[in-house]
Design an enzyme around this catalytic site. Structure first.
Site, PDB file in Angstrom:
ATOM      1  NE  ARG A  31       0.886   1.426   4.292  1.00  0.00           N
ATOM      2  CZ  ARG A  31       2.182   1.710   4.267  1.00  0.00           C
ATOM      3  NH1 ARG A  31       2.793   1.977   3.134  1.00  0.00           N
ATOM      4  NH2 ARG A  31       2.888   1.719   5.385  1.00  0.00           N
ATOM      5  CD  GLU A  37       2.455   9.094   6.219  1.00  0.00           C
ATOM      6  OE1 GLU A  37       2.285   7.969   6.733  1.00  0.00           O
ATOM      7  OE2 GLU A  37       2.189   9.345   5.030  1.00  0.00           O
ATOM      8  CG  HIS A  38       4.107  10.425  11.973  1.00  0.00           C
ATOM      9  ND1 HIS A  38       4.775   9.510  12.759  1.00  0.00           N
ATOM     10  CD2 HIS A  38       4.902  10.628  10.892  1.00  0.00           C
ATOM     11  CE1 HIS A  38       5.930   9.188  12.180  1.00  0.00           C
ATOM     12  NE2 HIS A  38       6.026   9.846  11.036  1.00  0.00           N
ATOM     13  CG  ASP A  40      -0.764   5.236  12.641  1.00  0.00           C
ATOM     14  OD1 ASP A  40      -0.095   6.193  13.078  1.00  0.00           O
ATOM     15  OD2 ASP A  40      -0.233   4.157  12.291  1.00  0.00           O
ATOM     16  N   GLY A 129      10.979  -3.855   3.078  1.00  0.00           N
ATOM     17  CA  GLY A 129      11.545  -2.747   3.846  1.00  0.00           C
ATOM     18  C   GLY A 129      11.550  -1.431   3.083  1.00  0.00           C
ATOM     19  N   GLY A 131       8.949   0.566   2.709  1.00  0.00           N
ATOM     20  CA  GLY A 131       7.887   1.448   3.183  1.00  0.00           C
ATOM     21  C   GLY A 131       6.561   1.233   2.459  1.00  0.00           C
ATOM     22  CB  SER A 134       7.015  -6.192   1.920  1.00  0.00           C
ATOM     23  OG  SER A 134       7.895  -6.079   3.024  1.00  0.00           O
ATOM     24  CG  ASP A 180       0.817  -0.677   7.141  1.00  0.00           C
ATOM     25  OD1 ASP A 180       0.352   0.430   6.817  1.00  0.00           O
ATOM     26  OD2 ASP A 180       1.942  -0.821   7.661  1.00  0.00           O
ATOM     27  CE1 TYR A 230       5.463   5.369  15.077  1.00  0.00           C
ATOM     28  CE2 TYR A 230       5.995   3.733  16.750  1.00  0.00           C
ATOM     29  CZ  TYR A 230       5.086   4.296  15.881  1.00  0.00           C
ATOM     30  OH  TYR A 230       3.809   3.796  15.791  1.00  0.00           O
TER      31      TYR A 230
HETATM   32  P1  ADP Z   1       7.812  -3.007   4.933  1.00  0.00           P
HETATM   33  O1  ADP Z   1       7.583  -1.533   4.902  1.00  0.00           O
HETATM   34  O2  ADP Z   1       8.218  -3.520   3.599  1.00  0.00           O
HETATM   35  O3  ADP Z   1       6.650  -3.743   5.536  1.00  0.00           O
HETATM   36  P2  ADP Z   1       9.216  -3.999   7.246  1.00  0.00           P
HETATM   37  O4  ADP Z   1      10.640  -3.818   7.678  1.00  0.00           O
HETATM   38  O5  ADP Z   1       8.122  -3.658   8.200  1.00  0.00           O
HETATM   39  O6  ADP Z   1       9.056  -3.222   5.876  1.00  0.00           O
HETATM   40  O7  ADP Z   1       9.000  -5.527   6.850  1.00  0.00           O
HETATM   41  C1  ADP Z   1       9.897  -6.171   5.990  1.00  0.00           C
HETATM   42  C2  ADP Z   1      10.127  -7.601   6.470  1.00  0.00           C
HETATM   43  O8  ADP Z   1       8.958  -8.397   6.190  1.00  0.00           O
HETATM   44  C3  ADP Z   1      11.246  -8.298   5.745  1.00  0.00           C
HETATM   45  O9  ADP Z   1      12.499  -8.033   6.317  1.00  0.00           O
HETATM   46  C4  ADP Z   1      10.865  -9.765   5.889  1.00  0.00           C
HETATM   47  O10 ADP Z   1      11.229 -10.246   7.166  1.00  0.00           O
HETATM   48  C5  ADP Z   1       9.346  -9.721   5.842  1.00  0.00           C
HETATM   49  N1  ADP Z   1       8.821 -10.003   4.487  1.00  0.00           N
HETATM   50  C6  ADP Z   1       8.042  -9.204   3.733  1.00  0.00           C
HETATM   51  N2  ADP Z   1       7.726  -9.790   2.561  1.00  0.00           N
HETATM   52  C7  ADP Z   1       8.316 -10.994   2.562  1.00  0.00           C
HETATM   53  C8  ADP Z   1       8.363 -12.093   1.647  1.00  0.00           C
HETATM   54  N3  ADP Z   1       7.743 -12.058   0.474  1.00  0.00           N
HETATM   55  N4  ADP Z   1       9.070 -13.175   2.012  1.00  0.00           N
HETATM   56  C9  ADP Z   1       9.693 -13.235   3.203  1.00  0.00           C
HETATM   57  N5  ADP Z   1       9.687 -12.244   4.096  1.00  0.00           N
HETATM   58  C10 ADP Z   1       9.017 -11.135   3.793  1.00  0.00           C
END
Ligand code: ADP
Length: 386
Positions: A31, A37-38, A40, A129, A131, A134, A180, A230
């Site tokens: 997303r 922003e900030h 939530d 990671g 933002g 994921s 998210d 934060y």
């Molecule tokens: P983001 O903003 O992308 O959510 P975060 O640091 O909060 O950043 O989360 C990223 C972490 O989520 C990765 O380091 C990994 O541990 C996990 N992750 C996300 N997508 C995957 C994936 N497809 N496969 C394995 N781990 C994933």
């Protein structure tokens, strides 16, 4: 890369690993937050949209007594294949290493009812990671996978999103808000989502004008800070709310804040001014989108950016430059940093006919370090046909 390509990659790696075809395929999107922003953790509003970038999980029930799970995501920590016994009330899952698996295990632990053992592979087009969430897309994809695996569909989408949020709190130890997971569950093509973080009410807001696109620009920088930024800001918001006699800054008005100006530490005053202003801007922005008043929406985006830069102090040189460059291009309505700050992405609302010149202008001015994604509001989590 579209979801069909990610599905193909997941399927191929499943077949290589397990010498069988998957029977289930699901996806859940990352997303971007358009504005809010900030807000939530101050019980305010946020206004995200789902991206065309998705996490896909393919798999099938297994005859073995362990679950086998792998990811092919770049940046996930080793090992990329793991196995564990299906949890029981006596032996529940616990967080551990590799850390990426905690997002999956956390969702399994928060899924209502028992699950059979399974084999599964994960692939994604959401950068890890970056933002763009994921992690929430992995959680929501996991929940959706478990729904298909057990045949138990969760009709209450809020409960689904909250279970995924709890997974992140308990297993990834990240005290995230609700945005998210809600948008990854509830996103609908052609709509952004106005989310009230106090009541948890979510409202889809149509954004279907074909002449309009959203450009997400990744600065590809992440400034290493002390780590206390934060929590410090959260504390400053709580201090301001308490000084105003309110349970949260959501309840406070700008007039009430102004009236206390001399009594508050300057930095606390400015943090609160950002939050109160941003909550107001977010509802105004959603109303502007509904009326197709993109000039107004763009103006609010820029005000949001300036407030994050000057009052909340979470921007950085690179994000400021990306916003400045975007605003120099004809056809751009507005641009702002998005996400927690100190790096990550900007989001820009722009006429479709101007997006190519916008990307070129950004690349000329910022160097080729920026990655650009042209997108429109996409669907939330769903099953895919194999
Ligand atoms: P983001 O903003 O992308 O959510 P975060 O640091 O909060 O950043 O989360 C990223 C972490 O989520 C990765 O380091 C990994 O541990 C996990 N992750 C996300 N997508 C995957 C994936 N497809 N496969 C394995 N781990 C994933």
């Amino acid at each position: 890369m579209g979801s069909a390509d990610v599905l193909q990659i997941a399927k191929t790696s499943f077949e290589e690993k397990f010498q069988a075809s998957p029977t289930i395929a699901v996806c859940a999107p990352g997303r971007v937050n358009l504005i809010g922003e900030h807000t939530d953790y101050n019980d305010g509003f946020v206004f995200p949209m789902a991206l065309e970038l998705v996490t896909v999980i393919v798999g099938r029930k297994s005859d073995s007594d362990v679950c086998q799970l792998g990811t092919i995501a770049k940046g996930a920590d080793e090992p990329l294949m793991i196995s564990f016994p299906a949890p029981t009330p006596e032996k529940p899952l616990i967080p551990g290493k590799p850390s990426w698996a905690n997002y999956v295990k956390g969702v399994i632990a928060n899924f209502p009812g028992e699950i059979p053992t399974f084999d599964a592979m994960i692939a994604t087009s959401v950068p890890l990671g970056g933002g763009l969430s994921s992690s929430a897309s992995l959680e929501v994809a996991t929940y959706t996978f478990l729904e298909k695996l057990t045949g138990k569909e969760q009709k209450d989408l809020k409960a689904k999103a909250l279970a995924c949020q709890k997974a992140e709190h308990d297993f990834a130890k990240m005290p995230c808000g609700i945005m998210d997971q809600f948008i990854s569950v509830m996103g609908k093509k052609g709509n952004a989502l106005l989310l009230d973080c106090r009541s948890m009410e979510a409202k889809l807001v149509p954004m279907t004008n074909p002449d309009l696109v959203v450009l997400v620009t990744n600065s590809n920088v992440r400034h290493e800070l002390t780590g206390s930024e934060y929590p410090t800001r959260r504390k400053q918001c709580e201090t301001a709310a308490a000084a105003l006699g309110k349970p949260s800054l959501r309840e406070a008005t700008m007039a009430e804040l102004e009236a206390r100006k001399g009594k508050l530490e300057d930095v606390v005053f400015r943090r609160a001014r950002h939050v109160i202003g941003e909550i107001q801007r977010t509802t105004e922005a959603a109303a502007a989108i509904e009326k197709e008043d993109y000039e107004k929406f763009g103006k609010l985006m820029v005000e949001s950016h300036n407030s994050l830069r000057d009052d909340y102090e979470v921007s950085c040189e690179e994000l400021d430059l990306l916003v400045k460059l975007a605003m120099e291009v004809d056809g751009v309505y507005g641009s702002r940093m998005t996400g927690g700050g100190f790096g990550g992405c900007t989001v820009t609302l722009v006429k479709k006919s101007s997006v190519d010149s916008l990307i070129k202008h950004i690349q000329d001015g910022y160097g080729n370090k920026a990655t650009c994604l042209v997108t429109s509001p996409a669907d939330g989590a769903k099953a895919l046909s194999l």
